[in-house]
Design an enzyme around this catalytic site. Structure first.
Site, PDB file in Angstrom:
ATOM      1  N   SER A 166       0.832  -1.300  -0.226  1.00 62.56           N
ATOM      2  CA  SER A 166      -0.031  -0.077  -0.107  1.00 62.56           C
ATOM      3  C   SER A 166       0.867   1.230   0.010  1.00 62.56           C
ATOM      4  O   SER A 166       1.627   1.600  -1.032  1.00 62.56           O
ATOM      5  CB  SER A 166      -1.005  -0.054   1.299  1.00 62.56           C
ATOM      6  OG  SER A 166      -2.020   1.148   0.956  1.00 62.56           O
ATOM      7  N   ASP A 265      -9.831  -4.121  -5.247  1.00 60.99           N
ATOM      8  CA  ASP A 265      -8.860  -2.991  -4.544  1.00 60.99           C
ATOM      9  C   ASP A 265      -9.121  -1.996  -5.704  1.00 60.99           C
ATOM     10  O   ASP A 265      -8.852  -1.940  -6.757  1.00 60.99           O
ATOM     11  CB  ASP A 265      -7.584  -3.569  -4.509  1.00 60.99           C
ATOM     12  CG  ASP A 265      -6.712  -2.550  -3.793  1.00 60.99           C
ATOM     13  OD1 ASP A 265      -7.210  -1.404  -3.422  1.00 60.99           O
ATOM     14  OD2 ASP A 265      -5.409  -2.568  -3.709  1.00 60.99           O
TER      15      ASP A 265
END
Length: 322
Positions: A166, A265
């Site tokens: 991330s 995502d």
């Protein structure tokens, strides 16, 4: 009643974080800090905490050795959390690093960079670079430097990797570009980098996004929160590597890249664009894209025992140990 109930709120990034006008920051997301372990019961991995500088720390992980003189690949790891959450010392990161160190047979330096809003970007980028410089300095003679024995005794400095999930994946991208422009101590080279569910965003919708969806997404809001002075705002090249004035991706300073994405995502479309852009840039390296159907952002971090999570971690381990 919460002690913050009567306070006036300044920023509400629920369910992640709240900031009050008196300066109080309440983090609503993350896992508790846990101490390092001389030997993890599940994996046999040893861990310890070290100070890299007065403001940068790290947790080191050493897998169980078959030979006391064994040399291992080194992973410098940057955790996720939107630059404002989580820690190298948290339970979730420690569990993940123990599994990865054991699977990859790698020495891991998990970096504790400072978080926004107390320390807005670019502080995390600078701390992350400081940690990598510190690792590289172990490969050269540096009078007066107190060196870390795990690195001097067990690091293979020809096999240095950087990796992150991330926001950590975003850090990896920016570290690799910086390493291409600014040599590391001893001119140490980075062999490879992995970007797992990397955090990239921008003002321009891509795929099926609408302008409103792009601007309302938490990825947009968090960047403006953690780097309020960013030139160009959400189109600063550090978060949007696809803008016209972004550094060329041909300058990424490694020979191997692995990008891991998840179907559900919201960051995946930009992750795919990143891989395509790297390929078109003229970068002289090998890039691999691995996707996982039915999964969401950083699924392996939260539940490493599920089947797809085990596969992703094995993929990362194989990349590091090759």
């Amino acid at each position: 009643m919460s002690s913050n109930a009567s306070k006036e709120m300044l920023v509400d990034l629920s369910p992640f974080l709240k900031v009050y006008k008196d300066g109080t920051v309440t983090r609503l997301f993350g896992s508790p800090h846990v101490p390092p372990s001389p030997e993890d019961a599940a994996t046999g991995v040893s861990s310890k905490d070290i100070n890299i500088s007065p403001v940068v720390q790290a947790r080191l992980y050493l897998p169980k050795l078959t030979d006391p003189h064994q040399k291992l690949p080194v992973l410098v790891y940057y955790h996720g959390g939107g630059f404002c959450l989580e820690s190298a010392f948290s339970f979730l990161v420690q569990r993940y690093m123990n599994i990865l160190a054991a699977e990859a047979k790698a020495l891991i330096v998990s970096v504790e960079y400072r978080l926004a809003p107390e320390h807005p970007l670019p502080v995390a980028y600078e701390d992350s670079w400081t940690a990598l410089q510190w690792v590289a300095s172990h490969a050269i003679e540096k009078p007066g430097m107190e060196k870390e024995p795990w690195l001097t005794e067990h690091a293979d400095f020809g096999k240095i990797y950087v990796g992150g999930d991330s926001a950590g994946g975003n850090i990896v991208h920016n570290i690799l570009l910086r390493a291409g422009a600014e040599p590391l101590p001893g001119d140490m080279k980075i062999l490879g980098g992995f970007l797992s569910h990397p955090y990239f965003w921008g003002s321009k919708p891509i795929e099926s996004e609408t302008k409103e969806e792009t601007e309302q997404n938490v990825a947009y809001k968090i960047w403006l929160f953690v780097y309020p002075s960013a030139p160009g705002g959400i189109d600063n090249p550090m978060i949007n590597p696809f803008v016209d004035d972004a550094p060329s991706l041909s300058g990424l300073a490694c020979s191997r890249l692995l990008v891991c994405l998840a179907e559900k995502d919201p960051l995946t479309s930009r992750g795919i664009l990143y891989v395509e852009s790297v390929k078109k840039s003229g970068w002289n390296g090998e890039v691999e894209l691995v996707g996982f159907e039915g999964e969401d952002h950083c699924f392996h971090f939260f539940d490493p025992e599920k089947s797809n999570a085990k596969d992703l971690i094995k993929c990362l381990a194989s990349f590091i140990s090759q």
